[in-house]
Scaffold this motif. Structure first.
Motif, PDB file in Angstrom:
ATOM      1  N   LEU A 153       0.823  -1.212   0.000  1.00 39.83           N
ATOM      2  CA  LEU A 153       0.000   0.000   0.000  1.00 39.83           C
ATOM      3  C   LEU A 153       0.856   1.262   0.000  1.00 39.83           C
ATOM      4  N   LEU A 154       2.019   1.162   0.648  1.00 40.51           N
ATOM      5  CA  LEU A 154       2.915   2.312   0.705  1.00 40.51           C
ATOM      6  C   LEU A 154       3.735   2.457  -0.573  1.00 40.51           C
ATOM      7  N   GLY A 155       3.399   1.637  -1.541  1.00 41.33           N
ATOM      8  CA  GLY A 155       4.020   1.795  -2.851  1.00 41.33           C
ATOM      9  C   GLY A 155       5.321   1.047  -3.021  1.00 41.33           C
ATOM     10  N   MET A 156       5.574   0.070  -2.132  1.00 39.63           N
ATOM     11  CA  MET A 156       6.836  -0.659  -2.223  1.00 39.63           C
ATOM     12  C   MET A 156       6.648  -1.956  -2.981  1.00 39.63           C
ATOM     13  N   SER A 157       7.472  -2.152  -4.001  1.00 42.18           N
ATOM     14  CA  SER A 157       7.444  -3.411  -4.732  1.00 42.18           C
ATOM     15  C   SER A 157       8.056  -4.491  -3.850  1.00 42.18           C
ATOM     16  N   PRO A 158       7.759  -5.749  -4.141  1.00 36.79           N
ATOM     17  CA  PRO A 158       8.360  -6.843  -3.344  1.00 36.79           C
ATOM     18  C   PRO A 158       9.883  -6.731  -3.297  1.00 36.79           C
ATOM     19  N   GLU A 159      10.496  -6.335  -4.415  1.00 37.16           N
ATOM     20  CA  GLU A 159      11.957  -6.215  -4.445  1.00 37.16           C
ATOM     21  C   GLU A 159      12.424  -5.135  -3.472  1.00 37.16           C
ATOM     22  N   GLU A 160      11.692  -4.012  -3.528  1.00 38.17           N
ATOM     23  CA  GLU A 160      12.034  -2.900  -2.642  1.00 38.17           C
ATOM     24  C   GLU A 160      11.867  -3.296  -1.175  1.00 38.17           C
ATOM     25  N   GLN A 161      10.799  -4.025  -0.902  1.00 35.72           N
ATOM     26  CA  GLN A 161      10.559  -4.476   0.470  1.00 35.72           C
ATOM     27  C   GLN A 161      11.735  -5.292   0.974  1.00 35.72           C
ATOM     28  N   GLN A 162      12.213  -6.187   0.105  1.00 38.63           N
ATOM     29  CA  GLN A 162      13.338  -7.026   0.506  1.00 38.63           C
ATOM     30  C   GLN A 162      14.585  -6.198   0.747  1.00 38.63           C
ATOM     31  N   LEU A 163      14.792  -5.226  -0.136  1.00 37.30           N
ATOM     32  CA  LEU A 163      15.990  -4.398  -0.060  1.00 37.30           C
ATOM     33  C   LEU A 163      16.007  -3.600   1.239  1.00 37.30           C
ATOM     34  N   LYS A 164      14.853  -3.024   1.579  1.00 33.04           N
ATOM     35  CA  LYS A 164      14.808  -2.131   2.739  1.00 33.04           C
ATOM     36  C   LYS A 164      14.551  -2.881   4.038  1.00 33.04           C
ATOM     37  N   PHE A 165      13.614  -3.823   3.980  1.00 34.33           N
ATOM     38  CA  PHE A 165      13.151  -4.433   5.231  1.00 34.33           C
ATOM     39  C   PHE A 165      13.184  -5.956   5.179  1.00 34.33           C
ATOM     40  N   GLY A 166      14.071  -6.486   4.318  1.00 32.57           N
ATOM     41  CA  GLY A 166      14.150  -7.932   4.177  1.00 32.57           C
ATOM     42  C   GLY A 166      14.374  -8.627   5.507  1.00 32.57           C
ATOM     43  N   PHE A 167      15.220  -8.033   6.354  1.00 34.79           N
ATOM     44  CA  PHE A 167      15.531  -8.665   7.642  1.00 34.79           C
ATOM     45  C   PHE A 167      14.293  -8.765   8.524  1.00 34.79           C
ATOM     46  N   LEU A 168      13.402  -7.766   8.431  1.00 34.63           N
ATOM     47  CA  LEU A 168      12.170  -7.825   9.224  1.00 34.63           C
ATOM     48  C   LEU A 168      11.246  -8.919   8.685  1.00 34.63           C
ATOM     49  N   LEU A 169      11.086  -8.927   7.375  1.00 34.97           N
ATOM     50  CA  LEU A 169      10.191  -9.923   6.777  1.00 34.97           C
ATOM     51  C   LEU A 169      10.698 -11.329   7.049  1.00 34.97           C
ATOM     52  N   LYS A 170      12.034 -11.465   7.047  1.00 36.49           N
ATOM     53  CA  LYS A 170      12.612 -12.777   7.348  1.00 36.49           C
ATOM     54  C   LYS A 170      12.276 -13.180   8.782  1.00 36.49           C
ATOM     55  N   ALA A 171      12.475 -12.262   9.707  1.00 36.09           N
ATOM     56  CA  ALA A 171      12.213 -12.570  11.121  1.00 36.09           C
ATOM     57  C   ALA A 171      10.745 -12.913  11.342  1.00 36.09           C
ATOM     58  N   LEU A 172       9.871 -12.253  10.563  1.00 37.81           N
ATOM     59  CA  LEU A 172       8.437 -12.486  10.725  1.00 37.81           C
ATOM     60  C   LEU A 172       8.043 -13.897  10.284  1.00 37.81           C
ATOM     61  N   GLN A 173       9.001 -14.600   9.659  1.00 38.15           N
ATOM     62  CA  GLN A 173       8.711 -15.976   9.219  1.00 38.15           C
ATOM     63  C   GLN A 173       9.014 -17.005  10.299  1.00 38.15           C
ATOM     64  N   TYR A 174       9.537 -16.550  11.448  1.00 40.00           N
ATOM     65  CA  TYR A 174       9.965 -17.495  12.472  1.00 40.00           C
ATOM     66  C   TYR A 174       9.211 -17.313  13.778  1.00 40.00           C
ATOM     67  N   GLY A 175       7.906 -17.438  13.738  1.00 39.75           N
ATOM     68  CA  GLY A 175       7.129 -17.424  14.959  1.00 39.75           C
ATOM     69  C   GLY A 175       7.132 -16.127  15.718  1.00 39.75           C
TER      70      GLY A 175
END
Length: 604
Positions: free
Chosen positions: A517-539
RNA sequence: GGGGCCGUAGCUCAAUUGGUUUAGAGCGCCGCCCUGUCACGGCGGAGGUUGCGGGUUCGAGUCCCGUCGGCCUCGCCA
């Protein structure tokens, strides 16, 4: 003669009647010298206060001779006997005024240049000079008190959270730049040429990661850095109380935050706050107070009178309403007595202040008793109100004869809020509507999750991109995102935002939807906040927290309107430190090592 | 980034419409005197590149341009 200054017996401010007859060893600075040719009096100052020293040429000629050479701010140690003052020599203005110290021995530890300004509470000196000589400025009792109060507030916070089982964990200062939000301070990397660390704007993501690490109660008193223009209540580096908890809902976080505010206000000011603090939805705050940090110490609430305004002949009103805007007003009790000049003529007139923030003008009416009973309007835009509209407006606002009603009309409702919020503040201050000694704490809740900015045609997070939407508003993310409310909350006290927080998104899929919604493509999300999204995958546990401006809190606790005096070594508006002269140019070799080339030579 | 105000002695300020000699005052500072002060007192004294650079003018602290710095303010500060 050398004195064992490490064997100080007490502080100056502790010398009282109970020590009469005792020999004391004191260390401190010469506050002022009164030399009578014979008897010499010195006011000796340390962080606790001031005590009068007496040097008698007949009994202690050696010490007296030294005393004659003393000047302001010389650092000395003295040994002498505490004596009561003769009854008519008591100084009621001094906490230690009932006694004095008959000095037998003195050791001049160091001399001082004449200070550029007096080391006194009441000084009239430019801030810049105070900052250049901050070490002297901080000797002033009022500044000592300020920093000691700050220490106490911070200590109370640590004790409080420790007792509740919170763990204070430090997070990095050299971290990753997150272009969302404020401008970052950057630190070039020598090991990875061409790349940069950023100083943290807040430890937001680290504390969320700590929740994912299982530290379910985290706190930290931490420095934050934001490279945005400063104000008198804003410094480029400032201190936050940062708190995060797992397995909590809004009410749990609010209860913890209220608990420490109650304690701090009690222990520092002796003021009893009564939790739970009132809560006000964002919508109500904006409608009635025009801001998301309402000052509820005075009424002057905003009324929407668009319906009435639409049926007047006043083109300014009908014009903005046709354009989809709003007409709102505040009633000022006794406002008819405000002189015309103060409303629209003087340089600092209400109208000019509003024009300064973009208002077209300041329509108003004064209310007087009508000839046949019902109130009537006069002056200003009174002529646009026929008897029916007048009666409607009187009914809507509760106006009494002697009042004034001020309007704001704009084709943007946001601007109407902005204008009337400013007007409320200004009128309350000028008319003395703000009661002294009142502490109005409240929570503003139900913030919108997103706002839309036309300039770059996309949504922005109102709080930050990690804030969770209300559960019932989750579907709105797909249908009507601007309607979605956030699980966010701010503590406001007397119109100042003191703390804010939210329940965070703890599900990766929701987080990615918000990023999108904030206009970030999946690639951009990974680039900026990949570490957060990764952590969110572990419970990840559900979690939330808040952050509070410590400097701002200390400012409130001390009744200051300026943040500078809550810092030990603050910077000027242009981020310059007159004491150290930072920032400063660096050697070419340092630049070379970092692989940096200046586009323009450094100033100065 | 925009707008406004300001910069004169160590500090806080004054200096008429651009025109009177040597740019003043209070506080501070220095010297001498003074035994009960605490805003100590008395006498005397020193202290200025009017932020910096340029310009206008017979003449600039004062007007103009630039620059540096400070403060206020709008924007900005998720």
């Amino acid at each position: 003669m050398p004195l064992p200054y490490n064997q100080r017996t007490c502080y100056c401010g502790e010398v009282g009647l109970d020590r009469v007859g005792q020999t004391v060893l004191l260390c401190g600075w010469v506050h002022i010298r009164r030399d009578h040719g014979g008897m010499v009096f010195i006011d000796l100052r340390d962080r606790s206060g001031i005590v009068q020293l007496k040097f008698n040429p007949e009994t202690d000629p050696t010490a007296h001779e030294v005393a004659g050479r003393l000047r302001t701010e010389y650092c000395i140690a003295v040994r002498g006997q505490v004596a009561p003052r003769p009854a008519d020599m008591v100084n009621p203005n001094l906490a230690t005024g009932k006694v004095e110290v008959n000095v037998h021995e003195i050791d001049l530890l160091s001399t001082s240049e004449t200070p550029r300004f007096p080391v006194d509470d009441d000084i009239n000196v430019k801030d810049e000079l105070r900052l250049e000589y901050r070490f002297l400025d901080l000797r002033r009792p009022v500044m000592q008190k300020a920093l000691i109060t700050r220490h106490r507030a911070v200590k109370i916070i640590r004790d409080y959270f420790d007792k509740l089982g919170f763990v204070e964990i430090e997070t990095p200062f050299l971290t990753k730049s997150t272009p969302e939000g404020a401008r970052d301070f950057l630190v070039p990397s020598r090991k990875h040429l061409g790349t940069f660390y950023a100083l943290p704007q807040s430890p937001q993501l680290f504390k969320q990661l700590l929740m994912m690490s299982g530290f379910d109660k985290y706190m930290q008193i931490v420095r934050c850095f934001r490279d945005e223009d400063s104000r008198k209540d804003r410094q480029p580096e400032f201190t936050q109380l940062d708190v995060e908890m797992s397995f909590v809902q809004i009410d749990d976080v609010i209860r913890v935050a209220e608990g420490y505010l109650v304690r701090v206000w009690k222990e520092i000011l002796g003021v009893d706050l009564t939790p739970p603090f009132p809560r006000m939805p964002y919508q109500q705050a904006m409608l009635e107070y025009g801001v998301d940090r309402p000052d509820t110490r005075y009424d002057l609430r905003i009324k929407d009178v668009s319906d009435i305004a639409r049926r007047t002949e006043f083109k300014v009103f009908t014009g903005v309403l046709d354009a989809g805007g709003a007409v709102r007003c505040i009633r000022v009790p006794g406002g008819a007595a405000i002189p015309q000049s103060e409303i629209e003529k003087a340089d600092d007139s209400l109208q000019n202040i509003l024009r300064g923030i973009g208002a077209g003008g300041l329509p108003y009416v004064k209310v007087e008793a009508g000839p046949s009973g019902p109130p009537a309007f006069k002056t200003g835009v009174a002529k646009f109100f026929n008897p029916e509209r007048t009666a409607e407006l009187v009914a809507a606002t509760g106006a009494q004869p002697g009042d004034a009603i001020f309007f704001a009309a704009d084709k943007s409702a946001d601007n109407v809020c902005k204008f009337l919020a400013r007007l409320r503040e200004e009128v309350a201050r000028r008319r003395g509507f703000i009661p002294a000694g009142m502490w109005n704490f409240l929570w503003v809740i139900d913030f919108p999750l997103l706002e839309y900015r036309a300039e770059d045609a996309r949504y922005y997070a109102v709080h930050h991109p990690f804030t969770a939407p209300l559960d019932e508003d989750l579907p709105l993310l797909d249908t009507d995102p601007l309607k979605a409310r956030a699980k966010a909350y701010d503590v406001v006290v007397n119109g100042t935002e003191l703390a804010g927080g939210s329940i965070r998104i703890h599900r990766g899929d929701v987080q990615q939807r918000v990023f999108k919604l904030l206009g970030m493509s999946p690639e951009e999300q990974q680039l900026k906040f990949g570490f957060l999204l990764k952590a969110l995958q572990y419970g990840p546990p559900p979690h939330g927290g808040f952050a509070m401006g410590v400097d701002r809190m200390v400012m409130l606790l001390q009744g200051l309107d300026n943040l500078l005096d809550t810092f030990s070594f603050p910077k000027t508006q242009e981020f310059f430190c007159p004491l150290t002269e930072a920032p400063s140019p660096v050697a070419q070799a340092q630049l070379d090592e970092l692989g940096l080339k200046l586009a323009a030579p450094a100033k100065k």
